[in-house]
Design an enzyme around this catalytic site. Sequence first.
Site, PDB file in Angstrom:
ATOM      1  NE  ARG A  45       8.397  -0.346   1.938  1.00 36.07           N
ATOM      2  CZ  ARG A  45       9.279   0.981   1.760  1.00 36.07           C
ATOM      3  NH1 ARG A  45      10.515   0.800   2.562  1.00 36.07           N
ATOM      4  NH2 ARG A  45       8.282   1.430   1.828  1.00 36.07           N
ATOM      5  CD1 TRP A  48      -0.789  -2.932   6.634  1.00 39.33           C
ATOM      6  CD2 TRP A  48       0.171  -2.390   8.001  1.00 39.33           C
ATOM      7  NE1 TRP A  48       0.651  -3.631   6.351  1.00 39.33           N
ATOM      8  CE2 TRP A  48       0.903  -2.798   7.450  1.00 39.33           C
ATOM      9  CE3 TRP A  48       0.728  -1.792   9.855  1.00 39.33           C
ATOM     10  CZ2 TRP A  48       2.246  -2.763   7.914  1.00 39.33           C
ATOM     11  CZ3 TRP A  48       1.879  -1.826   9.903  1.00 39.33           C
ATOM     12  CH2 TRP A  48       2.254  -2.607   9.215  1.00 39.33           C
ATOM     13  CD1 TRP A  57       4.532  -6.988   5.788  1.00 37.77           C
ATOM     14  CD2 TRP A  57       6.339  -4.971   4.993  1.00 37.77           C
ATOM     15  NE1 TRP A  57       4.804  -6.185   6.497  1.00 37.77           N
ATOM     16  CE2 TRP A  57       5.714  -5.065   6.385  1.00 37.77           C
ATOM     17  CE3 TRP A  57       7.139  -4.279   4.568  1.00 37.77           C
ATOM     18  CZ2 TRP A  57       6.262  -3.348   6.814  1.00 37.77           C
ATOM     19  CZ3 TRP A  57       7.468  -2.632   5.216  1.00 37.77           C
ATOM     20  CH2 TRP A  57       6.813  -2.749   6.286  1.00 37.77           C
ATOM     21  CB  SER A  58       4.215  -6.581  -1.249  1.00 40.54           C
ATOM     22  OG  SER A  58       3.212  -6.038  -1.165  1.00 40.54           O
ATOM     23  CD1 TRP A  95      -4.438  -4.309   5.850  1.00 38.59           C
ATOM     24  CD2 TRP A  95      -5.580  -2.087   5.449  1.00 38.59           C
ATOM     25  NE1 TRP A  95      -3.837  -3.568   4.713  1.00 38.59           N
ATOM     26  CE2 TRP A  95      -4.290  -1.873   4.920  1.00 38.59           C
ATOM     27  CE3 TRP A  95      -6.950  -1.360   5.853  1.00 38.59           C
ATOM     28  CZ2 TRP A  95      -3.885  -0.749   4.199  1.00 38.59           C
ATOM     29  CZ3 TRP A  95      -6.147  -0.237   5.722  1.00 38.59           C
ATOM     30  CH2 TRP A  95      -5.000   0.285   4.825  1.00 38.59           C
ATOM     31  CG  MET A  96      -6.784  -6.819   0.234  1.00 38.41           C
ATOM     32  SD  MET A  96      -7.709  -7.264  -1.105  1.00 38.41           S
ATOM     33  CE  MET A  96      -8.662  -5.914  -1.943  1.00 38.41           C
ATOM     34  CG  ASN A  97      -1.667  -3.679   2.307  1.00 41.30           C
ATOM     35  OD1 ASN A  97      -2.166  -4.079   2.612  1.00 41.30           O
ATOM     36  ND2 ASN A  97      -0.628  -3.524   2.023  1.00 41.30           N
ATOM     37  CG  ASP A  98       1.393  -3.805  -1.490  1.00 37.46           C
ATOM     38  OD1 ASP A  98       0.493  -2.717  -1.629  1.00 37.46           O
ATOM     39  OD2 ASP A  98       1.609  -3.333  -1.257  1.00 37.46           O
TER      40      ASP A  98
END
Length: 593
Positions: free
Chosen positions: A179, A77, A113-114, A50-53
């Site tokens: 965040r 996720w 997180w980001s 999984w990859m996101n931001d």
Amino acid sequence: MAKLNRSNIGLSLLLSLFLANFIIHLEAASHQDLNQPYRTGYHFQPPRNWMNDPNGPMIYKGIYHLFYQYNPYGAVWDVRIVWGHSTSVDLVNWISQPPAFNPSQPSDINGCWSGSVTILPNGKPVILYTGIDQNKSQVQNVAVPVNVSDPYLREWSKPPRNPLMTPNAVNGINPDRFRDPTTAWLGPDGEWRVIVGSSTDDRRGLAILYKSKDFFNWTQSTNPLHYEDLTGMWECPDFFPVSITGSDGVETSSFSENGIKHVLKVSLFETSHDYYTIGSYNREKDVYVPDLGFVQNGSAPRLDYGKYYASKTFYDDVKKRRILWGWVNESSPAKDDINKGWSGLQSFPRKIWLDESGKQLLQWPIEEIETLRGTQVNWHNQVLKAGSTLQVHGVTAAQADVEVSFKVKELEKADVIEPSWADPQKICSEGDLSVNSGLGPFGLMVLASNDMEEYTSVYFRIFKSNDDTNKNTKYVVLMCSDQSRSSLNEENDKSTFGAFVAIDPSHQTVSLRTLIDHSIVESYGGGGGTCITSRVYPKLAIGENANLFAFNKGTQSVDVLSLSAWSLKSAQINDESMSPFIEREDSHSPNQS
């Protein structure tokens, strides 16, 4: 793969290893794995999972870096999210690096997180990121490189002073909505500023502003940089200057009373879209005011009107440009993602700048994509007659770059747009290629199967306004990306996307550029003023069985002034066998720093 002793390997040997592997894998990389028909050829993605931001993109000592939200344990996720890390010399070919950091401190034990990277005046990069602490609260942390002389920045450490910014009863910040710190900038007083996304219980979205003299001790400002009521949580804010002349980028701390505007981009959690406004930043009051006509809500222009979220820019001081990354999520069910072993792409990096009108941002694939171009096909002054479809032969239709310029002559034949037709996506969704309107649909059919059972269409329709108070006829250009026929698999999300394009077809050509890469279609309309990205998963139009067409389903002819299409070679993207630095992901425990 065994971990190499980095201290005993010279840079020349590392380069030799890379080049040798590059030659060996070059031919293999040009062929799509039949067991992975949706894995892309030139879009950024990790080898698996999984990859996101996108997080903290930057250039450091001549090396481009991209960090990203990554789950090393699966294709969905996970709370044990880490900062994945890859490096590149050209933003096209990428080498996997070990994760920058994993959950390890009380201030991020439940997830890293980001966040963003800021380059300090001494040239040292520093990361600010959101950690989920032992109480499941969102707090802001810092990470610094262990060895600033290493251009690959392979090791990072977290100072024990974390966290640097926290929600509490005094500041009233909601611990579940705090965040994604931005790249920081220097104010006229020599102090750093940074914003963090948040929202209040009554859905006021806001960019909370913090100041610091040393980058480690932060004080919350009395007022946010900007806020807007009834917008909900502002995720992944991005705040940066743009020049009012030319397409060159501007360093994040730059300021000029006359030569610069500012952009505030927010990712609205409630809509899962990225919106931006253009405005002015008052450095003395530390407030941002959008220009007249812009409101920081769902009415604001979007960076991309398709599958695109959590975007992040950085300033490339080598080529004097600002580059945009964006997360492109899947449109397939989670069980399919688990089966194929991965989920999530990054958009191809885009140069971004302010249009000469000052009213919109323009985006365009970075010039380095041209290094992948192979066979080229050119058309000039072709006529697309009403109802016609012409195949573009000679390029790899599943992995291509296509630019086309249309000219429409008989604009008076355009259909009248009704005042109630304010939602372009709804117009696109209700129409299809069987619509026999006056001008359009005309455009491209991509990833089309031999029997046309499957195809994705990217097209335009032109309307005229029925405003009787205006003697001059106004025209409206609609751009659609229609995925409704993209796959025989009915479990996928095959939503149709649409947006208006700010051009006047009476004296401008209607242009389209589309990047095709197996399961992603990125389209740029009107010179990059309108972008639409889609994910598709054909069952038939795969590899050599994919086709490309230009079409016109309207009742009037359309001229193709020019069409250029290129086959694109595969880039080297995070191939683990190519990297002398990487160690196997499963060797990382969830608590490793």
